[in-house]
Each structure stands twice: as C-alpha cells, then as structure tokens.
Design a protein around this motif. Structure first.
Motif, PDB file in Angstrom:
ATOM      1  N   GLU A  71      16.203   5.568  93.445  1.00  0.00           N
ATOM      2  CA  GLU A  71      16.674   5.115  92.142  1.00  0.00           C
ATOM      3  C   GLU A  71      17.207   6.303  91.367  1.00  0.00           C
TER       4      GLU A  71
ATOM      5  N   THR B 156      19.792   2.164  85.491  1.00  0.00           N
ATOM      6  CA  THR B 156      19.217   2.695  86.730  1.00  0.00           C
ATOM      7  C   THR B 156      19.976   2.092  87.897  1.00  0.00           C
TER       8      THR B 156
ATOM      9  N   SER C   3      18.523   7.450  87.657  1.00  0.00           N
ATOM     10  CA  SER C   3      18.611   7.090  86.241  1.00  0.00           C
ATOM     11  C   SER C   3      19.829   7.755  85.617  1.00  0.00           C
TER      12      SER C   3
END
Length: 743
Positions: free
Chosen positions: A668, A737, A670
């Motif tokens: 992931e 995200t 951000s």
C-alpha cells in the motif's frame, strides 16, 4: 596525391611528416604539429591549417603516414621505432658504464583507442600489419563483435573487455615489448621482464578488477598496465560477485581485500603456469590512495605473504615505493624495512631453495578462512588466514583441520603456519569467538527496560534459541531507544527480527536526528516469515556523538531479539539471513534525467551496492524529499534503496544496473494531496486507466519523465501503460491510498 581516407574536423590536431615516410623513426625535426582551420571530408586532397602564427595555409593531403591524426589508427609504427631507438641508446650507455641488469619492469599508463578510422586506413586489410597472421579487418571479423560494437562499448562491457584483452590491448603489448623488452634482451640475453608470460590472465580465468568489472588480459607487458596486486579495491568495495556472477556488498574490511587479492592472483597463476610476478606497494599507499581499512592491521603483511607464495622460487617479487620522503601518507625507509622483514620471515619459514604453489583454486566468496599451500622438497607448507572482525583482537582463534588437527591463530594475528607431509590435502574451518556487544548494558536486550521507550508496549515471546527472551514490540506510536554514545567510525547494528502484522520501519538515527541507515520489514516479505538476523551498517561522523534506534509503523509490530552493535562494516560471526525469494530487475538509464523505481526490494540495499558499476555514469540522484546522492561531491543523503520510493537519476551517459532481491508483493502506498512521486511496484505493464481506476475521483493528472500526461477528466491519455522500472508524478485533490498489485 591520393585523397584523404577519413573525414576530419576543424580544430583537430595533426602531425605533418616532412621526412621520408618509409624510413622511421620520426624525430622532432621530421614532424610539424598543426591544427585544421576547416573541416575536411573523406576524399579531400587539400587541408586548411594554421601555420602557427595565425596565417592560413593550404597543404596537399595524402593517405598513410604523411598526415598523422591522433585518432587515425592503431598502427603506432613510428612511435615504437623511436622508443626502441632511444631506449637502445640508453641501454648501450648503461652497458658502457658497466651496468648489469637481471630484470626490467615499467610503470606504464597508456592505451590505444578503437575508432572508426581504423577501417578507413589502407593498412586495415593488410595481413602483414595485423595480428596473428590476419589483417585487423579479418581479426575483428572473426571475433564475437563488430568494430562498431567495440567502439560503442563502455567500461565492463564484454566487447570492451575483449578488445582490451585480445585486440588493441595485444597491439599495444606487442609494440611495447618490441620497443623495450626485446631491446633490453639484446643487451642482456638472460634478463627477465614483467611480460605477459608472468602477469596475464586468460578469459577462462577472468577476475574482477578494482572497479568491479570482470576482466582478463593475456597480453601484457609493463607493470602498471598489467595486474598489480596492490590490495587496492576502489569501486569493488561495493560489488562482490555471487555464485551467479551478480554482485553483492563486500565492503572494505581488510579480510575482504586480502581474500579478493588471493582470488585475483590465483586467476593469474592458473593462466600462466605459475609464472606470476606480483607488484606490491608500500603500506601507506593502500589506505591513503584507495581509502581502505588494510593499513595498520596484520592483513597488510598477510597480503604480502599470500602474494609471494603464489610465485615460483625463481620469479622476483616487485615492490613499489616512490615516496621515500616520510610524512603521514608517504612511504619511508621503515616501511621498506617492514616489507623486507616479511619476505625474510617467509624465506626462513620455507627454508628451501625451490618450491611450487599447489593451491590454485580460487577460495569461495562466502568463506571466512582460506589457505595457500606450497610444496618444498620435503614438506607441504600452508598459510592459513581467517576473518577477524576486529583485526587487533587479542583473543586466539582455533581453526579446525579436516584431519582432526587444529591450528591456533594467536591474538592480534590473522594467520598462522601449518605443515603436512608432501602431497597431503586438508581443508580448514573455524567459528569466530563471540564479539563484544557495544550496547551499554544487558538492559538493551530487554525491550521492556527503561532504555527503550515503547509507548505501545512489548510482550515476551519465544526466541530463535528456543527460550522466551524475544519480544513482540508495538511500533505504533514510534518506539525509540536511549542515545548510545559512540566514537566516530563505522558500525553495524544487528538484531534478530521477524515480521509482524503490518509494515514497519527500523532506522538508525544520529543523536541530532539524522537518518544514518534504515530498512522496511514488510508484512508479506517472505524473508521475515521466520527469525533472521538483520544488519544495518552506518557511520558516526566527527561532529556526531552517537546514535539511537527507531521503530515505526502505522498499526504495526515487530518481533525482535538480541540487538547488538559491533565496530566495522562487517557484522559479527552469526549465521547470515535466510536466502530471500529470488527476484531481479534491470533498470536502464538514458543520458539525462530518469524517473525510476523498482519492483524488487534489494537484498543489499546500500545505494552504491545497488547501482554497482553504473555509479561512475551517475551525476546525481534526488528523491521527492530533496535527499541527494552526488558521487562527485561525496554526498549521500539517501543511504539505501527503498522500493516504495521513486528516484530521479541524472546520468552523464547511458547505463544500467541490476537489482537483486525479493519481488515486492502486496503493498500500500499512501499519497498526499498535491504532487507525489509514485513508484510502479509491478513487474509487468499495466494500462494507466486500470492502474488508477480506484482513485479516479481524486486524480487530477499523471505525468511521466518525458512529460506525457494522463488526465482522466479531459479524456487525455498520452502514457498508455505504466511500465516496469519507471515512476510517475501524480497530482491529487485529496490524500489516497493506492494498493499494489494494481488490478
């Protein structure tokens, strides 16, 4: 007059031969230097030059040697003849003065450049002016490469290696040997020389040179031009080949330097039937010139012993010390005496008029002990050398011998002698004694103690040794250690680690808050599925008083056990981390700016280790946070390669580097409102609309390094697909995200 065989540019320097072109050598009075004042096309019969006083002059052009260009061809006939003539005059004077000579060696730094003009010269197709009975044209045609591939090849390229070894390298070697060695031999028939029969390396036994390029050269005359065994490692300190021929970190620990030089000299030994002529240097040069850690350790003398043991008893060991005027970085008489004492001790230990080196296999890269053996008329003598984390450690090291015997290396030493009967082969192994932990007290082993600030708490769990002394450490909010006072120098922080439920970061910070080293422990990284020892190497500068450890990660935890700090860039004697799942990615750089990323988390993330040989082509690397890597200025604010980051790499010439490690899995990223640098963490192309489908409502624009854009609101798509190895600039309305893999 015949037309010019090649085009020339205005301002190019030429030499006009005024004497008889069939009667070399040229003398200063036979050659006039000049500069072209206008371009001259191939086929031209007139050249415009400056007469030296600013007056334009036109001369008649011709082929061959009448007009000589500094990039015309590799036929250095006149230079060779003139050198031979002048050297013969010198040698005759030397003989007339009563001189005697046993050996000749030279310090030579020169080369012949490959240019397209070779093929435009009439001698290109002349077998009498070629190599091995072939014209140079035929010689290149029979090679694995075209002339253009050789010309375009950069350092370390196989075509460049082949040319320097077999083509222009051999032309130069033959010319120098004829101009110097043959002349010396005509006066002293028994003279020895550092010619290719004693210093060369064949392709089958190729070695990794000081810049981390695999190299061979079987045709060498001259010492500096050959393979000096200086214990000089230069760029190679960042690159060591593994079993697959790829490169990993070796560092500048003196054991690594000596170990590599043994591999190097054995490549020479295998190539030349043992006729190796080592050229060694005074001790201070090793450190001051090559910035190593060998000086003032027992490894310098150990290096001398191993290099000398690889010669035959009738071959001299050459020693270089041209700086006898003292000073901290200069050679002096005491260094000469020290060197001589090592050789005297070696002769005393051997105590025989003749011997033969019998260990010729290169030691494996992953061994912490190696030995060189020679056979005398009545014994086999072994020099056993071990890796000592601190070369000045005063504890004994006991090395096990495969026959059940042991060898003791005394404290403060790094090697010892061992004898067997003639023809007896043995192997050696050892376990390094425990290394002192520089952490202030045992309290550091307990993550619940007051030396650690763990706001989220730490819970005891089972450890790698089967006990209950490891800890599950909450890294959200950030956990930190107390400050640790350290003197300036190189250190390694190591700790057993296992991944937790989310991604976390482990960093070494200076007391002032600067990041010294760091790594990411990812929740899906297979390397950390079970306990492994993680190492972070860092430097404490002269203006810094110490460091502390930081553990951070949103909703994250880490399993940790037995933190340690050791001196030096080589970690303590512990089992290395488990082998990562294999992954590899080649990053190609064009000249100028490149916005890049990797889908591989490097096993050895140190920035220069990742870049390898491409470092020499790189002017600057910049991150989105304006951290800078500038090799020319010695600036490295980046430290390690992070696959979750994007980098702008400014290259001075095209280059590439391979990233070896673990393929990035689920991840992931951000992203903030405004502009972000986005790495493409995928190993395949992904259509740009598919890649950003989940954030279309927040996405304003995506831009690649060439300025092409993707604007979904306007229906503009100049990018098409996100490509492996690239990164992108992305403009967002609000924070989002983005989840990888992109589907």
């Amino acid at each position: 007059m015949a037309p010019l065989n090649f085009a020339m540019s205005s301002g190019e320097k030429i030499w006009i031969q005024t004497g008889d072109p069939s009667n070399p050598p040229l003398t200063d009075s036979d050659v006039i230097p000049a500069y072209l004042t206008a371009d001259a096309a191939q086929g031209a019969t007139m050249l415009s030059i400056d007469d030296g006083s600013g007056n334009p002059v036109t001369i008649t052009a011709s082929q061959g040697d009448r007009v000589l260009s500094n990039t015309q061809s590799p036929w250095i006939i006149h230079a060779k003849e003139e050198v031979a003539n002048k050297f013969d005059n010198y040698m005759q004077g030397f003989v007339d003065a009563g001189g005697q000579a046993d050996v000749i060696f030279i310090d030579m730094e020169t080369s012949i450049s490959e240019t397209i003009r070779m093929s435009q010269d009439p001698r290109w197709d002349d077998a009498s002016m070629g190599l091995d009975g072939k014209s140079l044209k035929k010689f290149v045609q029979d090679s694995p490469y075209t002339l253009q591939e050789i010309i375009d090849a950069g350092p370390g390229d196989p075509a460049s290696n082949w040319s320097k070894a077999e083509f222009t390298g051999k032309l130069l070697s033959d010319a120098v040997e004829e101009a110097l060695f043959d002349v010396a031999q005509s006066h002293f028939p028994d003279i020895q020389g550092s010619d290719y029969s004693q210093t060369g390396v064949t392709e089958a036994n190729s070695v990794w040179d000081t810049d981390g390029n695999e190299r061979w050269n079987p045709h060498v005359f001259g010492t500096h031009g050959s393979h000096p065994l200086y214990a000089s490692i230069r760029q190679f300190s960042n690159t060591t080949p593994d079993g697959s021929g790829k490169v990993n970190d070796v560092g500048t620990h003196p054991y690594a330097v000596t170990h590599w030089q043994v591999r190097y000299v054995r490549g020479m030994h295998q190539s030349t039937g043992g006729k190796v002529m080592p050229w060694l240097t005074y001790e201070n040069l090793i450190d001051s010139f090559f910035n190593l850690e060998v000086r003032d350790t027992p490894y310098y003398e150990e290096h001398v012993r191993h290099m000398a043991l690889h010669t035959d008893s009738d071959v001299p060991v050459l020693y270089f010390n041209a700086r006898g005027d003292g000073g901290p970085d200069k050679g002096d008489d005491q260094q000469d005496l020290n060197f001589n004492s090592v050789l005297a001790g070696l002769n005393s230990q051997i105590s025989a008029d003749s011997y033969q080196t019998v260990t010729t296999q290169k030691p494996a890269w992953d061994t912490d002990v190696f030995a060189t053996a020679i056979e005398t008329p009545n014994k086999r003598l072994w020099r056993v050398t071990a890796m000592r984390v601190d070369p000045k450690d005063d504890r004994d090291i006991v090395v096990d011998v495969s026959n059940g015997d042991t060898v003791t290396i005394p404290g403060g030493s790094v090697g010892a002698w061992y004898e067997t009967a003639k023809g007896v082969d043995v192997t050696f192994s050892y376990q390094h004694p425990p290394v002192d932990n520089l952490l202030a007290s045992n309290s550091w082993l307990d993550f619940q103690s007051s030396v650690w600030n763990v706001p989220g708490g730490a819970t005891k769990v089972s450890d790698p040794d089967g006990g209950m002394d490891a800890y599950d450490v909450d890294t959200d909010p950030t956990a930190t250690s107390n400050d640790i006072t350290l003197d300036p120098g190189a250190y390694t922080f190591s700790v057993w680690v296992k991944r937790g439920s989310n991604n976390a970061n482990m960093r070494v910070m200076s007391v002032g808050g600067d990041r010294l080293a760091g790594t990411s422990i990812k929740k899906d990284d297979p390397r950390y599925a079970d306990w492994v020892r993680k190492r972070l190497t860092f430097e404490i500068g002269s203006s810094q008083s110490g460091m502390f450890v930081e553990l951070a990660g949103n909703r994250s935890n880490l399993f940790l056990y037995k933190p340690m700090i050791n001196e030096g860039k080589r970690a303590g004697p512990y089992a290395p981390p488990e082998a990562p799942s294999p992954g590899s990615q080649e990053i190609s750089l064009q000249k100028g700016g490149n916005l890049v990323s990797t889908a591989v988390d490097p096993t050895y993330p140190d920035l220069e280790a990742v870049l390898g040989g491409a470092t020499s082509s790189i002017a600057r690397i910049v991150t989105q946070d304006d951290q800078v890597f500038d090799p020319s200025e010695g600036t490295d604010e980046i430290g390690t390669w992070d696959p979750t980051e994007a980098y702008t790499i400014y290259a001075e010439s095209p280059a590439s580097f391979d990233v070896e490690g673990t393929v990035v899995g689920a991840e992931e990223v951000s992203l903030d409102a405004g502009w972000n640098w986005l790495p493409h963490l995928g190993s395949t192309s992904v259509p740009v609309d598919q890649a950003f489908d989940t954030i279309q409502n927040d996405l304003v624009m995506v831009k690649d390094e060439a300025g092409r854009v993707y604007r979904p609101a306007q229906g503009t798509d100049q990018i098409g697909s996100l490509e492996p190895g690239t990164a992108y600039k992305i403009l967002l309305e609000t924070p989002v995200t983005l989840s990888y893999p992109l589907e």
